[in-house]
Scaffold this active site. Structure first.
Site, PDB file in Angstrom:
ATOM      1  N   SER A 148       0.850  -1.195   0.000  1.00 43.03           N
ATOM      2  CA  SER A 148       0.000   0.000   0.000  1.00 43.03           C
ATOM      3  C   SER A 148       0.876   1.232   0.000  1.00 43.03           C
ATOM      4  O   SER A 148       1.980   1.217   0.565  1.00 43.03           O
ATOM      5  CB  SER A 148      -0.898   0.010   1.245  1.00 43.03           C
ATOM      6  OG  SER A 148      -1.546   1.261   1.395  1.00 43.03           O
ATOM      7  N   TYR A 162      -1.686  -0.277  10.276  1.00 39.52           N
ATOM      8  CA  TYR A 162      -1.796  -0.861   8.934  1.00 39.52           C
ATOM      9  C   TYR A 162      -0.603  -0.445   8.079  1.00 39.52           C
ATOM     10  O   TYR A 162       0.008  -1.279   7.391  1.00 39.52           O
ATOM     11  CB  TYR A 162      -3.101  -0.398   8.285  1.00 39.52           C
ATOM     12  CG  TYR A 162      -3.238  -0.735   6.822  1.00 39.52           C
ATOM     13  CD1 TYR A 162      -3.504  -2.032   6.404  1.00 39.52           C
ATOM     14  CD2 TYR A 162      -3.128   0.256   5.844  1.00 39.52           C
ATOM     15  CE1 TYR A 162      -3.645  -2.339   5.062  1.00 39.52           C
ATOM     16  CE2 TYR A 162      -3.266  -0.038   4.500  1.00 39.52           C
ATOM     17  CZ  TYR A 162      -3.528  -1.334   4.111  1.00 39.52           C
ATOM     18  OH  TYR A 162      -3.664  -1.634   2.781  1.00 39.52           O
TER      19      TYR A 162
END
Length: 253
Positions: A148, A162
């Site tokens: 990501s 995350y």
């Protein structure tokens, strides 16, 4: 299409929806047989499998909670038992935790996040490499980690744990690509930016892709098939000399 004995066999985790489903359908169209894992959406996983089968793929669907590392350890052996070999792995499955400030993040939620996003890919990648590596009798192979853009931004005020987990996944790509390149295993990363999937609703902000669009140079979120295209390239013959790379599919961010 290729002959069954020589068709690539690729494991894709979290393949019942979103980016995982798009990757599965693209690789099926490219001639891969597939092992698809899902956690709790059997109907969706079966639907993806049917669409892949319509492209000629043989498909094994496995219900696996990747937070359970003992269950995770059964995936590669099950794939080998079904197809005789594994040539590819996509570590796609991931969870974000709730969107919010770092000081409010639940430690229990973060622990589960790291089990799914980091420890499960370690388990799967080790097993895949042990099977693929030419110094262990394998024929080589390719691994793609779905990371990501948050790994670089840190995702302040959003989901720092995350972002941390995805930075760890990037480190897995860097280290494993260097350690196992000499034995025929390529390892790469695809890093999506904001993409229109259900992961945002699960994090508590279903409209996040459109909310973030004004800050994206292309002024829109990505679509799952656009991520799948980058993954397909990394499994193709065109990427035979590509390892340790991080392809950002983020609309210019």
């Amino acid at each position: 299409m290729t002959d069954v004995p020589t068709r690539p066999v690729t494991i894709i985790t979290g393949a019942s929806r979103g980016i995982g489903a798009a990757i599965a359908e693209r690789l099926a169209a490219d001639g891969h047989d597939l092992v698809l894992t899902y956690r709790d959406r059997a109907d969706d996983a079966d639907s993806v499998a049917r669409r892949c089968a319509s492209s000629g793929a043989r498909v094994l669907v496995l219900k696996v909670d990747l937070a359970d590392l003992e269950a995770t350890a059964t995936v590669v052996p099950a794939a080998i038992a079904k197809f005789g070999r594994v040539t590819g792995l996509v570590n796609n499955a991931g969870i974000t935790g709730k969107i919010g400030g770092f000081l409010d993040a639940s430690l229990d939620e973060s622990e589960e996040l790291f089990r799914v996003n980091v420890l499960a890919p370690i388990v799967l990648t080790r097993a895949a490499i042990a099977h693929m590596a030419t110094d262990r009798g394998g024929a080589g192979g390719s691994i793609v980690n779905i990371s990501s853009g948050a790994a670089r931004s840190g995702a302040p005020n959003t989901y720092i744990p995350y972002a941390m987990s995805k930075a760890a996944l990037n480190a897995l790509t860097t280290g494993a690509s260097k350690e196992f390149g000499p034995v025929g295993v390529r390892v790469n990363t695809v890093s999506p930016g904001t993409t229109r999937t259900e992961i945002h609703a699960a994090a508590g902000r279903p409209d996040a892709p459109d909310e973030r669009a004004p800050g994206i140079p292309m002024r829109r979120p990505g679509e799952p098939h656009e991520i799948a295209g980058a993954v397909a390239y990394l499994f193709s013959a065109d990427a035979s000399y590509t390892s340790g790379a991080d392809i950002r599919v983020a609309g210019g961010n």
